[in-house]
Motif scaffolding. Structure first.
Motif, PDB file in Angstrom:
ATOM      1  N   SER A 118     -22.905  18.485  -9.560  1.00 58.23           N
ATOM      2  CA  SER A 118     -22.099  18.573  -8.649  1.00 58.23           C
ATOM      3  C   SER A 118     -20.838  17.592  -8.933  1.00 58.23           C
ATOM      4  N   GLY A 119     -19.579  18.046  -9.032  1.00 56.83           N
ATOM      5  CA  GLY A 119     -18.418  16.928  -9.318  1.00 56.83           C
ATOM      6  C   GLY A 119     -18.346  16.751 -10.774  1.00 56.83           C
ATOM      7  N   SER A 120     -19.067  17.289 -11.660  1.00 53.61           N
ATOM      8  CA  SER A 120     -19.055  16.725 -13.022  1.00 53.61           C
ATOM      9  C   SER A 120     -17.887  17.310 -13.877  1.00 53.61           C
ATOM     10  N   GLY A 121     -17.167  18.453 -13.014  1.00 51.71           N
ATOM     11  CA  GLY A 121     -15.913  19.101 -13.911  1.00 51.71           C
ATOM     12  C   GLY A 121     -16.261  20.254 -14.426  1.00 51.71           C
ATOM     13  N   LYS A 122     -17.246  21.123 -13.870  1.00 47.86           N
ATOM     14  CA  LYS A 122     -17.714  22.510 -14.464  1.00 47.86           C
ATOM     15  C   LYS A 122     -16.583  23.365 -14.257  1.00 47.86           C
ATOM     16  N   GLU A 123     -15.599  23.218 -13.287  1.00 50.23           N
ATOM     17  CA  GLU A 123     -14.547  24.334 -13.203  1.00 50.23           C
ATOM     18  C   GLU A 123     -13.418  24.461 -14.157  1.00 50.23           C
ATOM     19  N   HIS A 161      -4.152  37.363 -20.113  1.00 49.30           N
ATOM     20  CA  HIS A 161      -2.936  38.031 -19.303  1.00 49.30           C
ATOM     21  C   HIS A 161      -3.529  38.861 -18.069  1.00 49.30           C
ATOM     22  N   ALA A 162      -5.014  38.984 -17.988  1.00 50.78           N
ATOM     23  CA  ALA A 162      -5.343  39.638 -16.759  1.00 50.78           C
ATOM     24  C   ALA A 162      -5.777  38.675 -15.556  1.00 50.78           C
ATOM     25  N   ARG A 163      -6.223  38.982 -14.725  1.00 51.85           N
ATOM     26  CA  ARG A 163      -6.999  38.433 -13.518  1.00 51.85           C
ATOM     27  C   ARG A 163      -7.767  37.437 -13.788  1.00 51.85           C
ATOM     28  N   TYR A 164      -7.639  36.256 -13.188  1.00 48.55           N
ATOM     29  CA  TYR A 164      -8.842  35.103 -13.206  1.00 48.55           C
ATOM     30  C   TYR A 164      -9.278  34.894 -11.930  1.00 48.55           C
ATOM     31  N   ILE A 165     -10.383  35.040 -11.175  1.00 44.55           N
ATOM     32  CA  ILE A 165     -10.764  35.120  -9.937  1.00 44.55           C
ATOM     33  C   ILE A 165     -12.115  34.141 -10.075  1.00 44.55           C
ATOM     34  N   ALA A 166     -11.719  32.802  -9.207  1.00 47.16           N
ATOM     35  CA  ALA A 166     -13.024  31.876  -8.791  1.00 47.16           C
ATOM     36  C   ALA A 166     -13.577  32.080  -7.555  1.00 47.16           C
ATOM     37  N   ILE A 167     -14.740  32.072  -7.641  1.00 47.03           N
ATOM     38  CA  ILE A 167     -15.623  32.503  -6.238  1.00 47.03           C
ATOM     39  C   ILE A 167     -16.670  31.327  -6.057  1.00 47.03           C
TER      40      ILE A 167
END
Length: 407
Positions: free
Chosen positions: A61-66, A80-86
């Motif tokens: 957690s907090g290591s920059g995986k995102e 060019h399509a959608r990117y959704i982060a959940i």
């Protein structure tokens, strides 16, 4: 990209100089650092990006995986399509299926209208499932079906719908252990981890810590128009010696506090110490299936010096000599049974009790101050070498030098 793939297959990226593709990606997404493990993780993301495979990002957690799902999406045909982060851990279990797959009107209390889920909204794009290990088992079964067939059902509907999404998942959980405990589906794990990217924790990126600290402090000063701060060598030692259980996120939080309350000043090790959580300055996060004694390391070293003093005292009494001033210690050795002392510390203890710990003239210094002074003299003031000789950390030696006024 072909050149980057060839370099990866040949044994990883250059330890000292990342490829131009990796450098551009890090600059584009604000990734700071040049640790080889970090460069290799970015390189893997770039190599897999154009190939429509599922990716599992592993890291604390907090290591920059995102950052890695964004790198993959931006360098794929889906950019060019959608990117959704959940964030799967932030959605209640009772509504997760509705959020992901949508629902029909009247399918449950409060469903006053039909609603599209993320998989329908992101059709043709990329979905990032953060904390994927938090998904309930029933939702894991639905997700597995999407991965295998591209099909899903809305909550309350019997009509099969199709979607074309790429899934990148991330977790800080040991998934094989979760599988063994019946908390995660093994078949889903293999589907998600077609390609795996390991993000190194901050404690394994020591060389990057000051780069990030200076960048965070500079950005804070520019954003909020405060006077910049500077870090001296003692601050660098404290920052690099701390284990950062909260990783980059924790470092950023602490540096921003320092930049706020010490604006315009030179930051010392003592100042940094004041912002670190009490009792965790030398802490190392406990990993699954292991025990950590790092929280007690400082006390154990004090215990070792105390034991050395008692041995000196006993030797002098046996030889009929007056007892010299014993070492001071805040630790009662009875508080630490031998079984609790890790092998790494007992090895250091043997080093301290060995003849090599004597002075150049052969006599054993009687006090801790004398031992430290003697080690510094023997190593011409080189603290790193002296600390290794004493069997203590460089940070502990630095503190002892200040405590005994040995500057």
């Amino acid at each position: 990209m072909a050149e980057l793939l060839t370099r990866l297959n040949a044994g990883g990226v250059d330890e000292n100089r990342p490829s131009p593709e990796v450098a551009r990606a890090k600059q584009r997404f604000g990734i700071i650092g040049n640790t080889p493990a970090l460069n290799e993780a970015v390189a893997r993301a770039l190599v897999v990006a154009p190939i429509d495979l599922s990716v599992l990002v592993i890291g604390e957690s907090g290591s920059g995986k995102e950052f890695f799902p964004k790198i993959i999406h931006e360098n794929s045909a889906r950019k060019h399509a959608r990117y959704i982060a959940i964030n799967c851990g932030a959605i209640p279990e009772g509504t997760i299926d509705s959020e992901l797959f949508g629902h029909e009107k009247g399918s449950f209390t409060g469903a006053v209208a039909a609603r599209k889920g993320y998989f329908e909204e992101a059709d043709g794009g990329t979905i990032f499932l953060d904390e994927v290990a938090e998904l309930p088992l029933t939702t894991q079964a639905r997700l597995l079906r999407v991965l295998e067939t591209g099909e899903f059902l809305k909550v309350g509907s019997s009509q099969v719908q199709r979607t074309n999404v790429r899934i990148v998942a991330a977790t800080n959980v040991n998934l094989p252990a979760a599988i063994a405990q019946g908390k995660f589906r093994e078949d889903l794990f293999y589907r998600l981890s077609t390609v795996q990217i390991d993000v190194p924790p901050l404690r394994d990126r020591t060389a990057d810590i000051m780069l990030m600290a200076r960048r965070f402090a500079s950005t804070f000063a520019e954003t909020y128009r405060t006077a910049p701060v500077e870090f001296d060598d003692s601050a660098r030692m404290v920052l690099q010696d701390y284990s950062w259980p909260g990783n980059v996120r924790q470092l950023k939080n602490i540096v921003e506090q320092i930049a706020l309350f010490n604006a315009g000043n030179t930051v010392t090790g003592d100042i940094v110490d004041g912002y670190l959580p009490r009792g965790t300055q030398s802490a190392t996060p406990v990993r699954a299936g292991s025990h950590s004694y790092a929280d007690e390391r400082e006390a154990l070293f004090n215990m070792i010096f105390n034991l050395r003093a008692r041995i000196d005292e006993l030797e002098e009494r046996l030889q009929g000599r007056p007892v010299q001033q014993p070492l001071t210690s805040t630790v009662d050795v009875t508080d630490y049974p031998t079984a609790l002392v890790p092998s790494s510390v007992t090895d250091q203890a043997r080093h301290i009790f060995s003849p090599g710990f004597a002075t150049a003239g052969g006599a054993q210094p009687a006090t801790e101050r004398e031992r430290i002074a003697d080690a510094l003299i023997r190593h011409d003031g080189h603290r790193k070498a002296a600390a290794a000789d004493l069997g203590i950390s460089e940070r502990t030696l630095y503190r002892k030098i200040r405590e005994y006024d040995l500057e």
